[in-house]
Scaffold this active site. Structure first.
Site, PDB file in Angstrom:
ATOM      1  N   ALA A  14       0.681  -1.288   0.144  1.00 13.44           N
ATOM      2  CA  ALA A  14       0.475  -0.061   0.012  1.00 13.44           C
ATOM      3  C   ALA A  14       0.696   1.270  -0.166  1.00 13.44           C
ATOM      4  O   ALA A  14       0.572   2.483   0.866  1.00 13.44           O
ATOM      5  CB  ALA A  14      -0.877   0.136   1.273  1.00 13.44           C
ATOM      6  N   GLY A  15       2.191   1.162  -0.972  1.00 13.53           N
ATOM      7  CA  GLY A  15       2.811   2.363  -1.449  1.00 13.53           C
ATOM      8  C   GLY A  15       2.097   3.302  -1.729  1.00 13.53           C
ATOM      9  O   GLY A  15       0.710   2.762  -3.046  1.00 13.53           O
ATOM     10  N   ALA A  17       2.746   3.089  -5.697  1.00 12.54           N
ATOM     11  CA  ALA A  17       2.394   1.958  -7.043  1.00 12.54           C
ATOM     12  C   ALA A  17       1.135   1.529  -5.837  1.00 12.54           C
ATOM     13  O   ALA A  17       0.325   1.000  -7.045  1.00 12.54           O
ATOM     14  CB  ALA A  17       3.674   1.411  -6.943  1.00 12.54           C
ATOM     15  N   GLY A  18       1.183   0.949  -5.109  1.00 12.91           N
ATOM     16  CA  GLY A  18      -0.055   0.006  -4.547  1.00 12.91           C
ATOM     17  C   GLY A  18      -1.238   0.825  -4.836  1.00 12.91           C
ATOM     18  O   GLY A  18      -2.247   0.461  -5.562  1.00 12.91           O
ATOM     19  N   PHE A 117      17.959  18.591  -9.548  1.00 17.12           N
ATOM     20  CA  PHE A 117      18.023  17.499  -8.955  1.00 17.12           C
ATOM     21  C   PHE A 117      18.840  16.327  -9.828  1.00 17.12           C
ATOM     22  O   PHE A 117      18.826  17.069 -11.023  1.00 17.12           O
ATOM     23  CB  PHE A 117      17.075  16.416  -8.906  1.00 17.12           C
ATOM     24  CG  PHE A 117      16.366  16.497  -7.727  1.00 17.12           C
ATOM     25  CD1 PHE A 117      15.472  17.164  -6.808  1.00 17.12           C
ATOM     26  CD2 PHE A 117      15.861  14.927  -7.347  1.00 17.12           C
ATOM     27  CE1 PHE A 117      15.028  16.240  -5.869  1.00 17.12           C
ATOM     28  CE2 PHE A 117      16.281  14.658  -6.495  1.00 17.12           C
ATOM     29  CZ  PHE A 117      15.540  15.038  -5.212  1.00 17.12           C
ATOM     30  N   ASP A 219       9.692  -8.861  -0.238  1.00 12.50           N
ATOM     31  CA  ASP A 219       9.124  -9.870  -0.047  1.00 12.50           C
ATOM     32  C   ASP A 219       8.250 -10.292  -0.926  1.00 12.50           C
ATOM     33  O   ASP A 219       8.222 -11.221  -1.632  1.00 12.50           O
ATOM     34  CB  ASP A 219       7.611  -9.566   1.235  1.00 12.50           C
ATOM     35  CG  ASP A 219       7.694  -9.102   2.145  1.00 12.50           C
ATOM     36  OD1 ASP A 219       9.778  -8.991   2.365  1.00 12.50           O
ATOM     37  OD2 ASP A 219       7.433  -8.782   3.113  1.00 12.50           O
ATOM     38  N   GLN A 238      21.257   1.061  -5.834  1.00 10.35           N
ATOM     39  CA  GLN A 238      22.051   2.003  -5.631  1.00 10.35           C
ATOM     40  C   GLN A 238      22.114   2.919  -4.843  1.00 10.35           C
ATOM     41  O   GLN A 238      21.478   2.984  -2.973  1.00 10.35           O
ATOM     42  CB  GLN A 238      20.662   3.762  -6.620  1.00 10.35           C
ATOM     43  CG  GLN A 238      20.847   4.647  -6.304  1.00 10.35           C
ATOM     44  CD  GLN A 238      20.217   5.641  -7.233  1.00 10.35           C
ATOM     45  OE1 GLN A 238      19.375   6.323  -5.905  1.00 10.35           O
ATOM     46  NE2 GLN A 238      19.975   6.461  -8.000  1.00 10.35           N
ATOM     47  N   HIS A 240      22.848   6.068  -2.120  1.00  9.29           N
ATOM     48  CA  HIS A 240      22.776   6.952  -2.153  1.00  9.29           C
ATOM     49  C   HIS A 240      23.830   8.010  -1.617  1.00  9.29           C
ATOM     50  O   HIS A 240      24.211   7.588  -0.578  1.00  9.29           O
ATOM     51  CB  HIS A 240      21.166   7.446  -1.309  1.00  9.29           C
ATOM     52  CG  HIS A 240      21.225   9.000  -2.231  1.00  9.29           C
ATOM     53  ND1 HIS A 240      21.055  10.211  -1.406  1.00  9.29           N
ATOM     54  CD2 HIS A 240      19.331   9.312  -2.628  1.00  9.29           C
ATOM     55  CE1 HIS A 240      21.008  11.434  -1.765  1.00  9.29           C
ATOM     56  NE2 HIS A 240      19.484  10.608  -2.824  1.00  9.29           N
ATOM     57  N   LEU A 250      18.586   9.229   5.338  1.00 10.02           N
ATOM     58  CA  LEU A 250      18.808   9.925   3.564  1.00 10.02           C
ATOM     59  C   LEU A 250      18.424  11.411   3.982  1.00 10.02           C
ATOM     60  O   LEU A 250      17.378  12.170   4.908  1.00 10.02           O
ATOM     61  CB  LEU A 250      17.717   9.685   3.248  1.00 10.02           C
ATOM     62  CG  LEU A 250      17.318   9.800   1.702  1.00 10.02           C
ATOM     63  CD1 LEU A 250      18.844   9.621   0.562  1.00 10.02           C
ATOM     64  CD2 LEU A 250      16.126  10.011   0.762  1.00 10.02           C
ATOM     65  N   GLU A 253      18.422  14.855  -1.791  1.00 11.02           N
ATOM     66  CA  GLU A 253      19.787  15.329  -2.894  1.00 11.02           C
ATOM     67  C   GLU A 253      19.034  16.584  -3.648  1.00 11.02           C
ATOM     68  O   GLU A 253      19.388  18.089  -4.211  1.00 11.02           O
ATOM     69  CB  GLU A 253      18.950  14.586  -4.235  1.00 11.02           C
ATOM     70  CG  GLU A 253      20.483  14.655  -5.432  1.00 11.02           C
ATOM     71  CD  GLU A 253      19.972  13.356  -6.416  1.00 11.02           C
ATOM     72  OE1 GLU A 253      20.687  12.394  -6.484  1.00 11.02           O
ATOM     73  OE2 GLU A 253      18.710  13.815  -7.446  1.00 11.02           O
ATOM     74  N   ARG A 284      23.608  10.030  -8.774  1.00 10.65           N
ATOM     75  CA  ARG A 284      24.368   9.337  -7.507  1.00 10.65           C
ATOM     76  C   ARG A 284      25.255   7.650  -7.752  1.00 10.65           C
ATOM     77  O   ARG A 284      25.856   8.451  -5.996  1.00 10.65           O
ATOM     78  CB  ARG A 284      23.037   8.662  -7.106  1.00 10.65           C
ATOM     79  CG  ARG A 284      21.535   9.928  -6.813  1.00 10.65           C
ATOM     80  CD  ARG A 284      20.816   9.015  -6.020  1.00 10.65           C
ATOM     81  NE  ARG A 284      19.869  10.314  -5.626  1.00 10.65           N
ATOM     82  CZ  ARG A 284      18.381   9.681  -5.500  1.00 10.65           C
ATOM     83  NH1 ARG A 284      17.941   8.311  -5.409  1.00 10.65           N
ATOM     84  NH2 ARG A 284      17.538  11.045  -4.766  1.00 10.65           N
ATOM     85  N   HIS A 350      19.801   2.602  -1.178  1.00 11.70           N
ATOM     86  CA  HIS A 350      19.245   3.726  -1.047  1.00 11.70           C
ATOM     87  C   HIS A 350      18.018   2.494  -2.088  1.00 11.70           C
ATOM     88  O   HIS A 350      16.458   2.427  -1.633  1.00 11.70           O
ATOM     89  CB  HIS A 350      19.463   4.746  -2.148  1.00 11.70           C
ATOM     90  CG  HIS A 350      18.255   5.612  -2.079  1.00 11.70           C
ATOM     91  ND1 HIS A 350      17.619   6.546  -0.694  1.00 11.70           N
ATOM     92  CD2 HIS A 350      17.827   5.997  -3.122  1.00 11.70           C
ATOM     93  CE1 HIS A 350      16.379   6.779  -1.369  1.00 11.70           C
ATOM     94  NE2 HIS A 350      16.643   7.072  -2.699  1.00 11.70           N
ATOM     95  N   GLU A 381       9.081  -0.243  -6.714  1.00 13.67           N
ATOM     96  CA  GLU A 381      11.245  -0.709  -6.367  1.00 13.67           C
ATOM     97  C   GLU A 381      10.644  -2.021  -6.932  1.00 13.67           C
ATOM     98  O   GLU A 381      12.320  -2.576  -7.221  1.00 13.67           O
ATOM     99  CB  GLU A 381      10.972  -0.422  -5.408  1.00 13.67           C
ATOM    100  CG  GLU A 381      13.173  -0.614  -5.035  1.00 13.67           C
ATOM    101  CD  GLU A 381      13.705   0.078  -3.678  1.00 13.67           C
ATOM    102  OE1 GLU A 381      12.818   0.652  -3.541  1.00 13.67           O
ATOM    103  OE2 GLU A 381      14.905  -0.251  -3.541  1.00 13.67           O
ATOM    104  N   ARG A 392      19.109   4.701 -11.348  1.00 15.12           N
ATOM    105  CA  ARG A 392      17.752   5.616 -11.110  1.00 15.12           C
ATOM    106  C   ARG A 392      18.255   6.947 -10.656  1.00 15.12           C
ATOM    107  O   ARG A 392      19.076   7.042 -10.063  1.00 15.12           O
ATOM    108  CB  ARG A 392      17.226   4.625 -10.492  1.00 15.12           C
ATOM    109  CG  ARG A 392      16.232   6.001 -10.427  1.00 15.12           C
ATOM    110  CD  ARG A 392      14.673   5.631  -9.697  1.00 15.12           C
ATOM    111  NE  ARG A 392      14.588   5.191  -7.915  1.00 15.12           N
ATOM    112  CZ  ARG A 392      14.929   6.045  -6.865  1.00 15.12           C
ATOM    113  NH1 ARG A 392      14.602   7.663  -7.340  1.00 15.12           N
ATOM    114  NH2 ARG A 392      15.207   6.724  -5.733  1.00 15.12           N
TER     115      ARG A 392
END
Lengths: 578, 255
Positions: A14-15, A17-18, A117, A219, A238, A240, A250, A253, A284, A350, A381, A392
């Site tokens: 449930a980030g 993307a989800g 960026f 997972d 990657q 960072h 973190l 950037e 990075r 990262h 990811e 990335r």
């Protein structure tokens, strides 16, 4: 006791993307989201700096420039049509978020503001460009909140604090659903579903110093890998450049985007030597290697393994308005006042560029021919489209999750509308139950924490920013031993409710399997490209290695490698200089 | 997979070493309650050796990972942005990942946040909290057809609701509120903060609906401006101020 559910579309994670996929799918078919956390705890919320789209709100910009930067930044391992598509759809994705209430920072005339960026440039590398749309330094937090808010509005069904343990494939290798464990009760749930989308995030917890949350344990990729599906480009991880010294938290950037610079023990702005054109805003992987090199040559601060990030020359109001949170991190965790003192930083693990292979509709694909697994999807990811290639660019992960989250959610709904309900094998939960029983009733002569400590230590030492054959072959031996020790892991807690010890042990199993693929793929690729740097093979070798790796699990637990071509396009691979 | 009968009492692993140079021996008192085996809550005492700059969350992990695996807590990001690990730390609500060992050493007492049912140890039932959040319609309401590009919003309009966009729904504010402890129907500070975030957003047109919810007897007027919420907020949101602004909107503006 086992509980059964039937859905058309099940989204795991449930980030961003989800949640974006859930918004697309839930309006059309019976959908649920299964998350091991409450949705707003997801690590999308930790993303800071921005989301790039060539809006051209503050200076001239085009999706084509964005695509070029993405492909070059990825050291030409990017599938070019996918990157071009993502950069085109970026604009609509940002506007859609704005319409859903995303609180972007604004220009004086009320448009979405944009900032610089790393690796994002004007006209194919001329100079940094203002492309990142942002909300202070909590852009990811606002994306997660905005998407969750829309899910509430659309009455999306959530199963919170449910851990997905296994993927059900039917006899004819279609998706049949997933097996989940309910943390509150210890019950097993079988979710029979025509389609499943994995959006489980990263696997940075294979390393010791990482910006990743404790829960980022790979997972989804590990579950697919165990079911015989390949993982793509796992050797590309990657680091960072600016993690808080020792802790890995973190520092965005965006700090360098707003004018912050890196300095070594001699007070030198060393990135001028490594990337004369865009300096501290180089990609990075290059900045992290530069820091490594400075430290190796004795120019770390006080001879130690860190350098400084310096913002003392910036306008305090810029710091207060545009990077307040990361400034606060320095104050809290380091006791450093960035307005007056430089901030000790070191590279931090990262982002995994690799993951479950997919096409641009987020369908999971197998083999060099990219044959879709009917009903199975992945985004974010944990997936590999591949739009990030070997490295990335900053902000492109937030873009990836909303663009491909929507595409995946729409495609899975269309698929589910025409597909028949899957025929499940008998007792599909059996393997998951056996795994838990082993941990609950096993010898318990090993503790999960000890095995995990050793894994993270060794992965960081031997498979970090700099790699070589000797270290990687040694590491493969160590991984073998760690798998053996894992067999002897038991949990102390035998309670059913909120047995987080049991779930941490399960997650360690995922980390071990994912590590196998990272190390095997890194050992095989004897060249250097993007985030994968082999000191024994320091050059990029396009003749041999302009290919994606695919790691499969063999019967005996070893990793079998296969390769597929990179999908090229208008951009001819050339040397990556900045 | 589960054994018949009550689960075994977990065995502890001895790990009593002297602190290394520079480390601190931190004595922890942790409120424990495991519904499977404990008839009532009890205090666990543990001493762990930590760096002064470690987080209290790291100390809890020392206990969980190396001494007693049955300790249950929620956590994820470990740097104060996901909102999982709100706890009562030496009597005050805070995130365990934003409190450093040096700030509490040599002794610390850790309890679950108050006013929500304890499910196990430091884990509480968050459902009533999220139910309150959902009641205030936490999403942008604007039925007009949006323009092709972004809606315009001036920097000043954007600034108006900036503070309340920071909320991470950790419940530290709501569970520090004595009114909430005494009356679980009170919608609580966090829900009001999130209502504020939309009520004062120039793009939103749902203020009237939200103010109706908040004007009701479970809403903002239960607040007695104790300021616990503002002190507890790990994001530095001026929670009480936001509540006052919502009260004023109900009384005078009705926007």
């Amino acid at each position: 006791m086992t509980t059964y559910h039937t859905y058309d579309a099940v989204i795991v994670g449930a980030g961003g993307a989800g949640l974006r996929a859930a918004l697309a799918a839930s309006s059309r078919v019976k959908t649920c989201v299964i998350s091991k956390l409450y949705p707003t705890r997801s690590h999308t919320g930790a993303a800071q700096g921005g989301m790039c789209a060539a809006l051209g709100n503050v200076e001239e910009d085009y999706p084509e420039w964005h695509a070029f930067d993405t492909i070059k930044g990825g050291d030409y391992l990017v599938d070019q049509p996918a990157a071009i598509l993502m950069c085109r759809e970026a604009i609509d994705a940002v506007i859609e978020l704005e319409h859903w209430g995303f609180p972007f920072n604004r220009t004086p005339d009320g448009k979405i503001d944009q900032r610089r960026f790393g690796g994002h440039t004007r006209n194919h590398g001329e100079a940094p460009v203002r492309r990142a749309c942002y909300a202070a330094d909590r852009t990811g937090h606002m994306i997660l909140q905005t998407l969750y808010q829309q899910c509430i509005r659309n009455d999306v069904r959530f199963f919170n604090e449910f851990y997905v343990l296994d993927l059900i494939l039917t006899d004819d290798r279609r998706c049949g659903g997933v097996i989940a464990y309910e943390l509150a009760t210890g019950e097993i749930h079988v979710f029979r579903s025509k389609s499943v989308l994995f959006a489980t995030g990263g696997f940075g917890k294979i390393f010791k110093v990482t910006s990743n949350a404790h829960t980022l344990t790979g997972d989804g990729p590990a579950i697919c890998y165990r079911r015989g599906l390949p993982l793509e480009d796992m050797e590309f991880f990657q680091f960072h450049p600016t993690g808080i010294y020792k802790m890995g938290i973190l520092i965005s950037e965006a700090v360098r985007g707003e004018g912050g610079i890196l300095i070594n023990s001699e007070g030198e702005r060393f990135m001028e030597r490594y990337a004369p054109t865009i300096k501290d805003l180089a990609p990075r992987d290059m900045v992290s290697r530069a820091i490594y090199q400075e430290i190796k040559e004795g120019r770390g601060i006080d001879g130690k393994d860190y350098v400084y990030l310096d913002v003392r020359h910036l306008d305090p109001e810029v710091i207060e308005k545009k990077i307040p949170d990361v400034t606060e991190f320095a104050r809290i965790y380091l006791g450093v006042e960035p307005l007056r003192e430089p901030v000790p930083i070191q590279p931090t693990a990262h982002y995994g560029m690799g993951g479950i292979p997919t096409n641009v509709d987020a369908q999971v694909v197998v083999g060099p021919e990219e044959t879709p697994v009917p009903g199975l999807y992945s985004v974010g990811e944990c997936a590999c489209v591949s739009v990030h290639g070997a490295n990335r660019l900053g902000t492109n992960s937030l873009l990836d999750i909303v663009v491909f989250g929507r595409r995946g959610g729409e495609h899975m709904a269309e698929y589910a509308q025409q597909a028949d309900g899957p025929e499940l094998p008998e007792h599909p939960e059996r393997a998951a139950v056996e795994e838990l029983r082993g941990l609950l009733q096993g010898p318990g002569t090993e503790f999960a924490a000890d095995v995990r400590d050793e894994l993270q230590e060794q992965m960081s030492d031997l498979c970090g920013i700099i790699r070589n054959e000797e270290g990687l072959s040694k590491l493969q031996g160590i991984l073998g031993e760690l798998h053996e020790r894992y067999e002897r892991v038991g949990v102390q807690d035998h309670g059913r409710g909120f047995n987080t010890e049991l779930m941490e042990a399960v997650e360690l199993g995922f980390l071990l399997d994912v590590s196998d693929t990272v190390v095997a793929a890194a050992r095989t690729r004897d060249e250097s490209r993007g985030g994968h740097y082999r000191e024994d093979h320091p050059l990029r070798e396009d003749d041999r290695w302009l290919v994606h790796s695919l790691s499969y699990r063999d019967e005996d637990g070893s990793v079998r490698m296969e390769y597929k071509d990179v999908v090229l396009g208008p951009y001819i691979p050339m040397e990556r200089k900045y | 997979m589960w054994e018949e009968g009550p689960p075994r009492e977990p065995g502890a692993r001895p790990r009593a070493e002297a602190p290394a140079p520079g480390q601190i021996a931190l004595s922890m008192r942790i409120r424990r309650y495991r519904p499977d085996i404990d008839r009532e809550a009890w205090w666990q005492e543990a001493t762990v050796n930590m760096e002064p700059s470690d987080r209290l969350l790291d100390a809890l992990h020392q206990v969980k990972w190396y001494l007693d695996g049955s300790l249950a807590l929620r956590r994820s990001c470990a740097h104060g942005v996901c909102g999982s690990d709100a706890m009562v730390i030496n009597g005050r609500n805070a995130l365990a990942c934003k409190v450093l060992v040096r700030d509490v050493a040599p002794k610390v007492t850790i309890e679950p946040i108050r006013g929500l049912r304890v499910l196990k140890d430091l884990v509480v039932d968050m459902e009533p909290f999220f139910a309150g959040y959902r009641r205030i319609l936490p999403f942008l309401i604007n039925d007009e057809e949006p323009p092709e590009r972004e809606r315009r919003q001036s920097p000043a309009e954007r600034e108006r609701y900036d503070d309340t966009t920071k909320c991470i729904l950790c419940a530290a504010c709501t569970t520090s509120c004595p009114i909430f402890w005494g009356d679980d129907e009170y919608i609580g500070p966090a829900a009001i903060v999130n209502a504020h975030r939309f009520i004062f957003d120039s793009r939103d047109e749902g203020a009237a609906e939200r103010l109706d919810v908040l004007a009701d007897r479970t809403g903002v007027f239960r607040c007695r401006t104790v300021f616990n919420c503002t002190e507890a907020c790990p994001r530095g949101i001026k929670v009480t101020k936001a509540i006052q602004e919502v009260k004023r909107a109900i009384m005078f503006d009705r926007l």
